[in-house]
Design a protein around this motif. Sequence first.
Motif, PDB file in Angstrom:
ATOM      1  N   ARG A   3       0.856  -1.174   0.000  1.00  0.00           N
ATOM      2  CA  ARG A   3       0.000   0.000   0.000  1.00  0.00           C
ATOM      3  C   ARG A   3       0.895   1.228   0.000  1.00  0.00           C
ATOM      4  NH1 ARG A   3      -3.346   1.388   3.793  1.00  0.00           N
ATOM      5  NH2 ARG A   3      -4.739   2.246   2.252  1.00  0.00           N
ATOM      6  N   LYS A   6       0.725   7.530   2.895  1.00  0.00           N
ATOM      7  CA  LYS A   6       0.014   8.787   2.653  1.00  0.00           C
ATOM      8  C   LYS A   6       1.019   9.899   2.441  1.00  0.00           C
ATOM      9  CE  LYS A   6      -4.421   8.136   3.830  1.00  0.00           C
ATOM     10  NZ  LYS A   6      -4.546   6.870   4.520  1.00  0.00           N
TER      11      LYS A   6
ATOM     12  N   SER B  68      -8.019   4.762   9.463  1.00  0.00           N
ATOM     13  CA  SER B  68      -7.157   4.214   8.433  1.00  0.00           C
ATOM     14  C   SER B  68      -7.167   2.683   8.529  1.00  0.00           C
ATOM     15  CB  SER B  68      -5.743   4.742   8.640  1.00  0.00           C
ATOM     16  OG  SER B  68      -4.975   4.468   7.528  1.00  0.00           O
ATOM     17  N   GLY B  69      -7.306   2.035   7.400  1.00  0.00           N
ATOM     18  CA  GLY B  69      -7.269   0.582   7.383  1.00  0.00           C
ATOM     19  C   GLY B  69      -8.599  -0.073   7.653  1.00  0.00           C
ATOM     20  N   LYS B  72     -12.291   1.278   3.778  1.00  0.00           N
ATOM     21  CA  LYS B  72     -13.085   2.221   2.981  1.00  0.00           C
ATOM     22  C   LYS B  72     -12.648   2.214   1.517  1.00  0.00           C
ATOM     23  CE  LYS B  72     -11.653   5.727   5.435  1.00  0.00           C
ATOM     24  NZ  LYS B  72     -10.648   5.132   6.329  1.00  0.00           N
ATOM     25  N   SER B  73     -11.344   2.308   1.305  1.00  0.00           N
ATOM     26  CA  SER B  73     -10.872   2.342  -0.082  1.00  0.00           C
ATOM     27  C   SER B  73     -11.131   1.020  -0.775  1.00  0.00           C
ATOM     28  CB  SER B  73      -9.376   2.647  -0.132  1.00  0.00           C
ATOM     29  OG  SER B  73      -9.137   3.930   0.375  1.00  0.00           O
ATOM     30  N   VAL B  74     -10.851  -0.061  -0.079  1.00  0.00           N
ATOM     31  CA  VAL B  74     -11.088  -1.365  -0.693  1.00  0.00           C
ATOM     32  C   VAL B  74     -12.571  -1.512  -1.032  1.00  0.00           C
ATOM     33  CG1 VAL B  74     -11.005  -3.855  -0.323  1.00  0.00           C
ATOM     34  CG2 VAL B  74      -9.119  -2.425   0.443  1.00  0.00           C
ATOM     35  N   GLU B 207     -11.417  10.007   0.075  1.00  0.00           N
ATOM     36  CA  GLU B 207     -10.624  10.979   0.827  1.00  0.00           C
ATOM     37  C   GLU B 207     -10.064  12.049  -0.106  1.00  0.00           C
ATOM     38  OE1 GLU B 207      -8.423   9.694   4.098  1.00  0.00           O
ATOM     39  OE2 GLU B 207      -8.975   7.601   3.932  1.00  0.00           O
TER      40      GLU B 207
HETATM   41  N1  LIG Z   1      -3.671  -5.265  -2.083  1.00  0.00           N
HETATM   42  C1  LIG Z   1      -3.874  -5.586  -0.793  1.00  0.00           C
HETATM   43  N2  LIG Z   1      -3.411  -6.745  -0.309  1.00  0.00           N
HETATM   44  C2  LIG Z   1      -3.597  -7.088   0.984  1.00  0.00           C
HETATM   45  N3  LIG Z   1      -4.242  -6.324   1.883  1.00  0.00           N
HETATM   46  C3  LIG Z   1      -4.716  -5.143   1.466  1.00  0.00           C
HETATM   47  C4  LIG Z   1      -4.558  -4.711   0.107  1.00  0.00           C
HETATM   48  N4  LIG Z   1      -5.132  -3.497  -0.028  1.00  0.00           N
HETATM   49  C5  LIG Z   1      -5.626  -3.190   1.188  1.00  0.00           C
HETATM   50  N5  LIG Z   1      -5.378  -4.163   2.090  1.00  0.00           N
HETATM   51  C6  LIG Z   1      -5.779  -4.180   3.508  1.00  0.00           C
HETATM   52  O1  LIG Z   1      -7.125  -3.917   3.595  1.00  0.00           O
HETATM   53  C7  LIG Z   1      -7.408  -3.125   4.725  1.00  0.00           C
HETATM   54  C8  LIG Z   1      -8.271  -1.963   4.336  1.00  0.00           C
HETATM   55  O2  LIG Z   1      -7.528  -1.061   3.559  1.00  0.00           O
HETATM   56  P1  LIG Z   1      -8.142   0.273   2.953  1.00  0.00           P
HETATM   57  O3  LIG Z   1      -7.141   0.835   2.043  1.00  0.00           O
HETATM   58  O4  LIG Z   1      -9.475  -0.008   2.403  1.00  0.00           O
HETATM   59  O5  LIG Z   1      -8.285   1.171   4.225  1.00  0.00           O
HETATM   60  P2  LIG Z   1      -8.913   2.623   4.289  1.00  0.00           P
HETATM   61  O6  LIG Z   1     -10.087   2.545   5.176  1.00  0.00           O
HETATM   62  O7  LIG Z   1      -9.110   3.164   2.942  1.00  0.00           O
HETATM   63  O8  LIG Z   1      -7.771   3.389   5.041  1.00  0.00           O
HETATM   64  P3  LIG Z   1      -7.105   4.795   4.719  1.00  0.00           P
HETATM   65  O9  LIG Z   1      -7.834   5.791   5.534  1.00  0.00           O
HETATM   66  O10 LIG Z   1      -5.703   4.591   5.192  1.00  0.00           O
HETATM   67  O11 LIG Z   1      -7.199   5.028   3.253  1.00  0.00           O
HETATM   68  C9  LIG Z   1      -6.096  -2.725   5.320  1.00  0.00           C
HETATM   69  O12 LIG Z   1      -5.860  -3.497   6.469  1.00  0.00           O
HETATM   70  C10 LIG Z   1      -5.089  -3.057   4.270  1.00  0.00           C
HETATM   71  O13 LIG Z   1      -3.908  -3.482   4.851  1.00  0.00           O
END
Ligand SMILES: Nc1ncnc2c1ncn2[C@@H]1O[C@H](COP(=O)(O)OP(=O)(O)OP(=O)(O)O)[C@@H](O)[C@H]1O
Lengths: 352, 378
Positions: A3, A6, B68-69, B72-74, B207
């Motif tokens: 990942r 930021k 974070s984590g 949301k993005s996923v 974001e």
């Molecule tokens: N390609 C990937 N392979 C394995 N795990 C992943 C992958 N992409 C995301 N993750 C895991 O999925 C979880 C959610 O990640 P995500 O990016 O959706 O968080 P987020 O809510 O968007 O956080 P942020 O505020 O940091 O953007 C995290 O624990 C991350 O480590």
Amino acid sequence: MARLGKSVAVPPEESAKAQPPARRRQRARRRRRAPGWLEFMLKRLAHLTLVLVGVTFLVSVMLDFLPGDPARAILGEDASAEQVARLRATLKLDEPVWVRYADWVTGALQGDFGTSYRTAQPVTEAILQRLPVSIQLMVFVQVLALVMALAAAIYGVYRPRGLVDRVSTGWAFAAISTPHFVVGLFLVFVFAVHLGWLPASGYRPLGDGLAANLQSILLPALAMSLEPAGVYQRLLRNDMQVTMREDFILAAQAKGMSSANILIRQALRPSSFSLVTLAGINTARLIGSAVVVETLFAIPGLGRLLVDSITARDFVTIQAVVAVIAVAYVLVNAAIDLLYVLLDPRVRSEHS
Amino acid sequence: MSAKPTGNPVSAAGPAPDAAASPATAAPLLEVVDLCTGFHTPRGLVRAVDHVSIAVRPEETLGIVGESGSGKSVFARSVMGLIAPGQRVERTGRIMFAGRDLVRLPRRELRKMWGSEIAMVLQDPLTSLNPVTRIGRQISETVRRHRPELSRGEAEAASVELLRSVGIPEPAKRMHAYPHQLSGGMRQRVGIAIALAGNPRLLFADEPTTALDVTVQHQILDLLGRQQAERHMAMVLVTHDLGVVATRTDRIAVMYAGRIVETAPTRTLFANVMMPYTRALLDALPRLEEPSHTRLNAIPGHPPNLAVPMPGCRFADRCPAARRKCREQEPPLVQADDPEHSYRCWYPVGSPEYESSAAAGTETTERSGSDQGAMRER
Ligand SMILES: Nc1ncnc2c1ncn2[C@@H]1O[C@H](COP(=O)(O)OP(=O)(O)OP(=O)(O)O)[C@@H](O)[C@H]1O
Ligand code: SF4
Ligand SMILES: [Mg+2]
């Protein structure tokens, strides 16, 4: 878990007030561009001169390191005293090294590199005969290598771990670890001896017709291009794979671009910086290292001229060929720098 | 506080019987049912999105909030089907968009919807623009992709117009700029212009202001709101800042460790927080004197490891009210007083168990009365 972190960089404030300075900065940038380029060219010129003087002076000095009478050492025990005296005069062995070198530079600047005491041919003429052959071979090798590498790398990124990707990766490792002449012998055996499609050796100049010329250069070029193709493919594939994980690739997908657009128009250029560097370094290297393949295929290139001259201790020719290769090396490096500037606009603003 | 299990988690978000109760409701544009997205990693399956159900109606703004984590993005990416090729991803559930299930749609069909039906604005405008391409081309190639009938010149003109509509001064001149020559806010405006180029019906803004300066944040959020209204677009605004979504969304879904833990119309949520995690997020909001995008690191502890399945409530390790039951059974999504409001918690805010634990702990209770005021100030 790849990942991206930021970015915490705080960009400059975006308000109406902030705009005039920004525009002023841009204008200033444009004004400063010319000196930037001038400086760049001057630096390159200085580099070129330094490298050239360095390597050619070294050849002049080398004469003094031959044991005993250099002329005797060059001609061997069988030579007559008269022959030795003539060579002493040709090489100006009675003069100190800097006088000798100054003489050589004066001649070289006028395009006169002297006359080979091996073949009695003016060196300038010999080089002008062989340089186009070397350049053609080198260009061919590079084009073949780049075409193979680009196709394999791009398809490998499109379908990672797919059949093409795995085959081309295995192939690349095999090609990287196989010497050119082995590939050459193999190609001769298959395409010349067995299939009889292409000549086994000999070079046909463009004057003999384009087809004949291309046929005579294809096997040697192929023999030399597999190894760089493998290296380029590994490099580009890895760099592209890294680029494919970038946000702007995700953004390009999200805006609806096709796979072809994403691979070729979005990802390729930002992934090609190391490839450009490597291919550039190879260009000069290929001229010098073509010796084996030139010998195998009886191609009258610079590489063979150099090796023949070294065997015969033909210092007049050696010095000239070394100078030509050094010029090629420096010019290619300057071209790479220019290419960077074209490929990456961020470098452009740094330069100016 | 009566809390009856709804059985079907979707009903809280909208379509069927409850939907008729609210006049603002319409058939959802996007309806996600039981979406699970997992990454196969050497450490096991990472369940980044775990049985998420949510709906977005036309022209509505849904806020997704979480640390974070939290996934949301996923979530946003897997709704679009935009997980990078070559990653080993498992996606199950149903994603109904305009009558089609995106999970089952062939990639070729899905790609046709990217940009023209659903678009996305990413977090960091510098990395989400191609560094070696002029922004003019980055926009006009998008315009031409969605309107192939346009000539090159017409596409350029449309691109200049787009740049103007997102508030970029001297748009014709900016067409020749490279991303690194623009300020962060300008870059994000370009990112928005690109996302709008295909006239999408749904925009994911992941974001969109996190990487920006405070003063610029509000401008960008206002711009998004304006464009959304003008284009009658629905929007999913992803953020880790409850303050950002407080005044700019119709509904909010709070995510934690891959799950939705509370969802409600924005007003209802702020008036009546049920889930201790949402409560903690609110308490972690920076006071007015601090910069408004301070990261949410104020909640002590860390989110759980998503590769390890948990039997109970995922927030149990950090929750002031956690009890044995919390660690043993995961709370289901239950409905609050408002039928559109649901949450996952055995001992929600306001229950005697929560109040007694929280009072023993921090200043939580003291601040709870002022959150509505705080919300309006932002
Ligand atoms: N390609 C990937 N392979 C394995 N795990 C992943 C992958 N992409 C995301 N993750 C895991 O999925 C979880 C959610 O990640 P995500 O990016 O959706 O968080 P987020 O809510 O968007 O956080 P942020 O505020 O940091 O953007 C995290 O624990 C991350 O480590
Ligand atoms: S279920 Fe228990 S641990 Fe989880 S949030 Fe509610 S009170 Fe806290
Ligand atoms: Mg994110």
